[in-house]
Scaffold this active site. Structure first.
Site, PDB file in Angstrom:
ATOM      1  N   ASP A   1       0.827  -1.208   0.000  1.00  0.00           N
ATOM      2  CA  ASP A   1       0.000   0.000   0.000  1.00  0.00           C
ATOM      3  C   ASP A   1       0.869   1.269   0.000  1.00  0.00           C
ATOM      4  OD1 ASP A   1      -2.619   0.782   0.051  1.00  0.00           O
ATOM      5  OD2 ASP A   1      -2.832   0.749   2.222  1.00  0.00           O
TER       6      ASP A   1
ATOM      7  N   GLU B   1      -5.139   7.701  -0.307  1.00  0.00           N
ATOM      8  CA  GLU B   1      -5.661   7.174   0.945  1.00  0.00           C
ATOM      9  C   GLU B   1      -4.694   7.304   2.126  1.00  0.00           C
ATOM     10  OE1 GLU B   1      -7.376   3.259   0.637  1.00  0.00           O
ATOM     11  OE2 GLU B   1      -8.469   3.601   2.499  1.00  0.00           O
TER      12      GLU B   1
ATOM     13  N   ASP C   1      -6.201   5.279  -4.996  1.00  0.00           N
ATOM     14  CA  ASP C   1      -6.269   4.208  -4.002  1.00  0.00           C
ATOM     15  C   ASP C   1      -5.104   3.279  -4.338  1.00  0.00           C
ATOM     16  OD1 ASP C   1      -6.805   2.359  -2.106  1.00  0.00           O
ATOM     17  OD2 ASP C   1      -8.956   2.270  -2.481  1.00  0.00           O
TER      18      ASP C   1
ATOM     19  N   ILE D   1      -3.902   0.564  -2.994  1.00  0.00           N
ATOM     20  CA  ILE D   1      -4.437  -0.806  -3.114  1.00  0.00           C
ATOM     21  C   ILE D   1      -5.890  -0.749  -2.682  1.00  0.00           C
ATOM     22  CG2 ILE D   1      -4.462  -3.191  -2.292  1.00  0.00           C
ATOM     23  CD1 ILE D   1      -1.627  -3.317  -2.127  1.00  0.00           C
ATOM     24  N   ASP D   2      -6.768  -0.875  -3.653  1.00  0.00           N
ATOM     25  CA  ASP D   2      -8.193  -0.965  -3.335  1.00  0.00           C
ATOM     26  C   ASP D   2      -8.495  -2.457  -3.191  1.00  0.00           C
ATOM     27  OD1 ASP D   2     -10.891  -0.241  -3.048  1.00  0.00           O
ATOM     28  OD2 ASP D   2     -11.249  -0.609  -5.184  1.00  0.00           O
TER      29      ASP D   2
ATOM     30  N   THR E   1      -7.958  -4.242  -0.019  1.00  0.00           N
ATOM     31  CA  THR E   1      -6.829  -4.815   0.759  1.00  0.00           C
ATOM     32  C   THR E   1      -7.172  -6.223   1.253  1.00  0.00           C
ATOM     33  OG1 THR E   1      -7.639  -3.646   2.706  1.00  0.00           O
ATOM     34  CG2 THR E   1      -5.832  -2.626   1.514  1.00  0.00           C
TER      35      THR E   1
ATOM     36  N   HIS F   1     -19.193  -4.449   3.787  1.00  0.00           N
ATOM     37  CA  HIS F   1     -19.102  -3.394   2.776  1.00  0.00           C
ATOM     38  C   HIS F   1     -20.389  -3.204   1.990  1.00  0.00           C
ATOM     39  CE1 HIS F   1     -14.407  -3.684   2.620  1.00  0.00           C
ATOM     40  NE2 HIS F   1     -14.880  -3.308   3.787  1.00  0.00           N
TER      41      HIS F   1
ATOM     42  N   SER G   1     -12.785  -5.069  -4.554  1.00  0.00           N
ATOM     43  CA  SER G   1     -12.171  -3.912  -5.231  1.00  0.00           C
ATOM     44  C   SER G   1     -12.983  -3.378  -6.409  1.00  0.00           C
ATOM     45  CB  SER G   1     -10.746  -4.234  -5.693  1.00  0.00           C
ATOM     46  OG  SER G   1     -10.741  -4.864  -6.961  1.00  0.00           O
TER      47      SER G   1
ATOM     48  N   LYS H   1     -14.794  -4.812  -9.904  1.00  0.00           N
ATOM     49  CA  LYS H   1     -16.221  -4.989 -10.221  1.00  0.00           C
ATOM     50  C   LYS H   1     -16.661  -4.046 -11.343  1.00  0.00           C
ATOM     51  CE  LYS H   1     -17.495  -4.634  -5.723  1.00  0.00           C
ATOM     52  NZ  LYS H   1     -16.246  -4.900  -4.994  1.00  0.00           N
TER      53      LYS H   1
ATOM     54  N   ARG I   1     -24.252  -1.929  -4.624  1.00  0.00           N
ATOM     55  CA  ARG I   1     -23.524  -1.605  -3.386  1.00  0.00           C
ATOM     56  C   ARG I   1     -24.451  -0.805  -2.461  1.00  0.00           C
ATOM     57  NH1 ARG I   1     -17.891  -1.679  -2.744  1.00  0.00           N
ATOM     58  NH2 ARG I   1     -17.172  -0.660  -0.868  1.00  0.00           N
TER      59      ARG I   1
ATOM     60  N   ASP J   1     -12.370   5.269  -4.038  1.00  0.00           N
ATOM     61  CA  ASP J   1     -12.921   3.920  -4.222  1.00  0.00           C
ATOM     62  C   ASP J   1     -13.832   3.834  -5.446  1.00  0.00           C
ATOM     63  OD1 ASP J   1     -11.733   2.526  -2.131  1.00  0.00           O
ATOM     64  OD2 ASP J   1     -13.217   3.212  -0.675  1.00  0.00           O
TER      65      ASP J   1
HETATM   66  P1  AMP Z   1     -14.885  -3.805  -1.841  1.00  0.00           P
HETATM   67  O1  AMP Z   1     -13.611  -4.495  -2.142  1.00  0.00           O
HETATM   68  O2  AMP Z   1     -15.697  -3.453  -3.046  1.00  0.00           O
HETATM   69  O3  AMP Z   1     -15.684  -4.492  -0.780  1.00  0.00           O
HETATM   70  O4  AMP Z   1     -14.531  -2.376  -1.292  1.00  0.00           O
HETATM   71  C1  AMP Z   1     -13.361  -2.077  -0.626  1.00  0.00           C
HETATM   72  C2  AMP Z   1     -13.513  -0.694  -0.073  1.00  0.00           C
HETATM   73  O5  AMP Z   1     -14.601  -0.656   0.829  1.00  0.00           O
HETATM   74  C3  AMP Z   1     -12.343  -0.229   0.740  1.00  0.00           C
HETATM   75  O6  AMP Z   1     -11.465   0.498  -0.053  1.00  0.00           O
HETATM   76  C4  AMP Z   1     -12.954   0.657   1.819  1.00  0.00           C
HETATM   77  O7  AMP Z   1     -12.635   2.016   1.613  1.00  0.00           O
HETATM   78  C5  AMP Z   1     -14.445   0.480   1.626  1.00  0.00           C
HETATM   79  N1  AMP Z   1     -15.194   0.297   2.872  1.00  0.00           N
HETATM   80  C6  AMP Z   1     -14.728   0.210   4.130  1.00  0.00           C
HETATM   81  N2  AMP Z   1     -15.745   0.105   5.016  1.00  0.00           N
HETATM   82  C7  AMP Z   1     -16.889   0.122   4.297  1.00  0.00           C
HETATM   83  C8  AMP Z   1     -18.274   0.055   4.624  1.00  0.00           C
HETATM   84  N3  AMP Z   1     -18.703  -0.088   5.876  1.00  0.00           N
HETATM   85  N4  AMP Z   1     -19.171   0.119   3.618  1.00  0.00           N
HETATM   86  C9  AMP Z   1     -18.768   0.223   2.346  1.00  0.00           C
HETATM   87  N5  AMP Z   1     -17.469   0.303   1.968  1.00  0.00           N
HETATM   88  C10 AMP Z   1     -16.538   0.247   2.927  1.00  0.00           C
HETATM   89 MG    MG Z   2     -10.251   1.280  -1.422  1.00  0.00          MG
END
Ligand code: AMP
Ligand code: MG
Length: 326
Positions: free
Chosen positions: A47, A70, A123, A125-126, A128, A216, A240, A243, A257, A272
């Site tokens: 990261d 970030e 970002d 690393i989106d 993580t 998420h 990430s 999608k 989402r 993001d």
């Molecule tokens: P994903 O891989 O699509 O699930 O999304 C990853 C991203 O979700 C990360 O970069 C975070 O910034 C973000 N994230 C963290 N907490 C939450 C949450 N409670 N709701 C939605 N996104 C989140």
């Molecule tokens: Mg991210």
């Protein structure tokens, strides 16, 4: 802006270098998946390394540009984390020989969270959690001008390039320039091909993608929505902004989402969604929040005016928005 613009050339170079660093960190841990579960340091190293490289290359070429990224170096400067800083420096050194621990911190701190009219979002690393599991993650970089994403780039080192051959040809670079379309390349910046969203007009035939992490997004709500729309296929869970990439290339029809129950008022981060959204839009898709509002890239690092995200092939957007109302 076009593919020969200095922004595009610099961003591609920087993103590919950052993706290279991320892959090296993972490769050095080959067989170490179980260690990864207990120890987040590999993702921390990748990261910070990714952010240092991209901020350095952008600032070198565009000294007046702001990068809204970030991370900051506070954690790395902590004497207790000197071992992490040493490792970040070593990985960056393989790509930029003149680096030093001090430079790593300084490059990371080029990032600012104050938004002028023109700025980059990053970002490093989106996804993580996907990186830690050995699943999907992305290095996501975008340029925003006057609240509009004008250019987006996303490297997905673990994403297959060809739909029905999931174990072959991994590694995608997605690129979109406003008004110029959306493209996929390999991680050497070659093999460029235009992308377009699926033509699916019947909701029942749609494939939807959603986060892997239940925190998420509201999986249960997504499932109910899918039932309401007579969607027959099970969801494709993926970490990430990859999608957005699979919607852009027509592999998935929708990306849902809806904020999770545990955090109903969650506000999304601009880094993001900036790169992913232009990649889906320029491939013919539509991106809004879950009530149909355009994504807000100008209020701050948080998308204060939005609630959740909806990405579709365009054709199905209104139908899904309508179904989301109840
Ligand atoms: P994903 O891989 O699509 O699930 O999304 C990853 C991203 O979700 C990360 O970069 C975070 O910034 C973000 N994230 C963290 N907490 C939450 C949450 N409670 N709701 C939605 N996104 C989140
Ligand atoms: Mg991210």
């Amino acid at each position: 802006m076009d593919e020969h613009s200095p922004e595009v050339i610099t961003a591609i170079r920087a993103t590919l270098m950052a993706a290279d660093l991320c892959q090296s960190v993972r490769k050095d841990l080959a067989g170490g998946e179980s260690i990864l579960k207990e120890d987040r340091s590999p993702v921390t190293i990748a990261d910070f390394g990714s952010q240092a490289i991209i901020c350095k290359l952008i600032k070198e070429k565009f000294p007046d540009d702001v990068v809204v990224a970030e991370e900051d170096s506070t954690e790395l400067r902590n004497p207790g984390r000197s071992n992490i800083l040493k490792q970040v420096t070593q990985y960056v050194k393989n790509l930029i020989p003149e680096v030093s621990p001090e430079k790593v911190c300084a490059w990371i701190d080029y990032s600012s969270h104050v938004l002028p009219r023109r700025f980059w979002t990053l970002d490093p690393i989106d996804g993580t959690k996907g990186f830690l599991r050995g699943d999907q993650y992305a290095v996501a970089l975008a340029l925003i001008e006057g609240g509009i994403v004008t250019f987006g780039l996303m490297a997905c080192p673990n994403l297959y390039r060809v739909k029905d051959q999931p174990h072959m040809d991994k590694g995608c670079l997605f690129l979109a320039i406003r008004g110029k379309g959306s493209f996929q390349m390999d991680l050497k910046g070659g093999g460029k091909e235009p992308l377009s969203v699926s033509k699916t007009a019947a909701p029942s035939e749609a494939l939807f993608t959603e986060s892997v992490e239940p925190d998420h997004a509201d999986h249960l709500f997504h499932q109910r929505l899918a039932q309401k729309l007579n969607i027959e296929k099970p969801s494709l869970r993926m970490d990430s902004q990859a999608k957005y990439g699979i919607v852009a290339r027509g592999e998935a029809t929708l990306y849902l989402r809806v904020p999770s129950r545990s955090e109903r008022d969650y506000k999304e981060n601009i880094w993001d969604h900036a790169a992913g959204s232009i990649i889906a839009e320029e491939a013919g898709g539509r991106v809004t929040d879950t009530v149909g509002n355009p994504l807000d890239f100008s209020s701050g690092v948080k998308m204060e005016k939005n609630h959740g995200i909806l990405v579709t092939n365009g054709i199905l957007h209104e139908v899904v928005l309508e179904a989301l109302k109840i």
